[in-house]
Scaffold this motif. Structure first.
Motif, PDB file in Angstrom:
ATOM      1  N   LEU A  98       0.836  -1.212   0.000  1.00  0.00           N
ATOM      2  CA  LEU A  98       0.000   0.000   0.000  1.00  0.00           C
ATOM      3  C   LEU A  98       0.866   1.256   0.000  1.00  0.00           C
ATOM      4  CD1 LEU A  98      -2.742  -1.018   2.623  1.00  0.00           C
ATOM      5  CD2 LEU A  98      -2.875  -1.174   0.130  1.00  0.00           C
ATOM      6  N   LYS A  99       1.948   1.224   0.783  1.00  0.00           N
ATOM      7  CA  LYS A  99       2.831   2.378   0.861  1.00  0.00           C
ATOM      8  C   LYS A  99       3.615   2.560  -0.438  1.00  0.00           C
ATOM      9  CE  LYS A  99       3.533   2.177   5.881  1.00  0.00           C
ATOM     10  NZ  LYS A  99       4.517   1.944   6.966  1.00  0.00           N
ATOM     11  N   LYS A 101       2.954   1.651  -3.459  1.00  0.00           N
ATOM     12  CA  LYS A 101       2.133   1.999  -4.622  1.00  0.00           C
ATOM     13  C   LYS A 101       1.192   3.172  -4.361  1.00  0.00           C
ATOM     14  CE  LYS A 101       3.817  -1.117  -7.335  1.00  0.00           C
ATOM     15  NZ  LYS A 101       4.595  -0.721  -8.548  1.00  0.00           N
ATOM     16  N   ASN A 102       1.342   3.808  -3.187  1.00  0.00           N
ATOM     17  CA  ASN A 102       0.512   4.979  -2.844  1.00  0.00           C
ATOM     18  C   ASN A 102      -0.979   4.693  -3.044  1.00  0.00           C
ATOM     19  OD1 ASN A 102       2.748   6.732  -2.254  1.00  0.00           O
ATOM     20  ND2 ASN A 102       3.100   6.925  -4.461  1.00  0.00           N
ATOM     21  N   ILE A 103      -1.438   3.604  -2.484  1.00  0.00           N
ATOM     22  CA  ILE A 103      -2.828   3.188  -2.634  1.00  0.00           C
ATOM     23  C   ILE A 103      -3.742   4.114  -1.841  1.00  0.00           C
ATOM     24  CG2 ILE A 103      -4.464   1.308  -2.304  1.00  0.00           C
ATOM     25  CD1 ILE A 103      -2.327   0.819  -4.458  1.00  0.00           C
ATOM     26  N   SER A 104      -4.776   4.624  -2.509  1.00  0.00           N
ATOM     27  CA  SER A 104      -5.701   5.565  -1.867  1.00  0.00           C
ATOM     28  C   SER A 104      -6.878   4.858  -1.211  1.00  0.00           C
ATOM     29  CB  SER A 104      -6.229   6.561  -2.906  1.00  0.00           C
ATOM     30  OG  SER A 104      -7.052   5.894  -3.860  1.00  0.00           O
ATOM     31  N   GLY A 105      -7.302   3.720  -1.795  1.00  0.00           N
ATOM     32  CA  GLY A 105      -8.454   3.005  -1.263  1.00  0.00           C
ATOM     33  C   GLY A 105      -9.788   3.558  -1.733  1.00  0.00           C
ATOM     34  N   GLU A 106      -9.737   4.538  -2.618  1.00  0.00           N
ATOM     35  CA  GLU A 106     -10.990   5.117  -3.108  1.00  0.00           C
ATOM     36  C   GLU A 106     -11.716   4.126  -4.009  1.00  0.00           C
ATOM     37  OE1 GLU A 106     -10.120   8.784  -5.011  1.00  0.00           O
ATOM     38  OE2 GLU A 106      -9.277   9.723  -3.209  1.00  0.00           O
ATOM     39  N   ASN A 109     -11.015   3.730  -7.720  1.00  0.00           N
ATOM     40  CA  ASN A 109      -9.663   3.284  -8.096  1.00  0.00           C
ATOM     41  C   ASN A 109      -9.386   1.826  -7.739  1.00  0.00           C
ATOM     42  OD1 ASN A 109      -9.116   5.897  -8.961  1.00  0.00           O
ATOM     43  ND2 ASN A 109      -8.259   6.513  -6.979  1.00  0.00           N
ATOM     44  N   ARG A 110     -10.383   1.134  -7.227  1.00  0.00           N
ATOM     45  CA  ARG A 110     -10.123  -0.195  -6.674  1.00  0.00           C
ATOM     46  C   ARG A 110      -9.537  -1.170  -7.685  1.00  0.00           C
ATOM     47  NH1 ARG A 110     -15.350  -1.215  -2.700  1.00  0.00           N
ATOM     48  NH2 ARG A 110     -14.711   0.283  -1.095  1.00  0.00           N
ATOM     49  N   GLU A 113      -5.957  -0.207  -8.444  1.00  0.00           N
ATOM     50  CA  GLU A 113      -5.077  -0.323  -7.288  1.00  0.00           C
ATOM     51  C   GLU A 113      -4.861  -1.776  -6.868  1.00  0.00           C
ATOM     52  OE1 GLU A 113      -6.634   2.371  -4.350  1.00  0.00           O
ATOM     53  OE2 GLU A 113      -5.542   4.071  -5.231  1.00  0.00           O
TER      54      GLU A 113
END
Length: 261
Positions: A98-99, A101-106, A109-110, A113
């Motif tokens: 997650l860190k 790839k700068n995953i936002s979790g929105e 974008n699933r 991501e």
């Protein structure tokens, strides 16, 4: 397995018994043995000497695993098994993805991501690109299987402890400086064409008698204690170094020793 082992032991059949990872689940397997009067009267009557496999055995695990074990006990009131450690490692590896790839979790974008996370995990493909975890270096083979080293333990007085000799696969021969010397010394062995590290486990302990001449200002004291070792190999206690002693110490001949089996 319990239904087979109990009548075997009652008939005095002393065969070597080796099981898979379910045998390393001490809490559950011992609960099954404890329903019998012999195990209640003499802990280990049925379970002693049974071998099991596990990705992690805490008595030979590193400091990070000990910290995890202590934190787990404080949080849940019981000791963690290897499954808890594996979940912990998996969660940490995912957080790292997650860190990275700068995953936002929105929500929108699933799909993208999730692919990014999968791509990150696929880069963990060998020992050199692995993530350090409690259960070892975490990475995946070419078909996506986690490459987890297996440890062997056995039961002793209802405790699941590590066997005194462990074998681990050599992931990268280039990491061994002198392979011929490693094989000659026995540190590396070849089993069915697979290079394996051979590790001799030596249990050690200190029984304190007394602590005297305590100097808080200088952080020194005199301690009287017994030092013991248990091992299944050639072992030279004269090589033990006391790194925080105020003067050079060496171990002479043991005042007591015994051999079992």
């Amino acid at each position: 397995a319990v239904e087979i082992i109990v009548p075997m032991r009652r008939r005095g059949l002393d065969y070597t018994i080796i099981g898979g990872e379910t045998f390393s689940d001490a809490k559950n397997i011992l609960a099954l043995f404890n329903q019998y009067p012999e195990e209640k009267l003499t802990p280990g009557y049925f379970s002693d000497g049974i071998y099991g496999t596990a990705p992690l055995i805490y008595d030979i695990a590193d400091e990070e695993a000990q910290v995890f074990s202590q934190a787990f006990q404080e949080a849940y009131g019981e000791s963690p098994g290897w499954i808890a450690a594996s979940y912990y490692d998996a969660a940490n590896m995912l957080v790292q993805a997650l860190k990275e790839k700068n995953i936002s979790g929105e929500k929108n974008n699933r799909a993208i991501e999730r692919t990014l996370i999968r791509d990150y995990l696929s880069t963990q493909k060998d020992i050199n690109s692995s993530t350090k975890g409690i259960t070892g270096n975490l990475y995946f083979d070419r078909v996506g299987n986690a490459k987890t080293p297996i440890m062997v333990g056995l039961y002793d007085k209802q405790h699941f402890i590590s066997a005194l000799t462990q074998f681990q696969p050599v992931d990268d021969l280039k990491r061994i400086t002198n392979l011929d010397e490693a094989i000659k010394s026995g540190r590396v062995v070849i089993i069915n064409g697979q290079y394996m590290y051979k590790t001799e486990i030596i249990y050690t302990g200190i029984d304190f008698n007394e602590v005297t001449k305590l100097d808080v200002k200088e952080s020194v004291y005199t301690v009287d204690f017994y030092l013991w070792f248990r091992y299944d190999s050639q072992f030279d206690a004269s090589n033990i170094e006391f790194i925080n002693s105020t003067r050079a110490l060496s171990l002479g001949e043991p005042f007591s020793s015994y051999v079992k089996d």
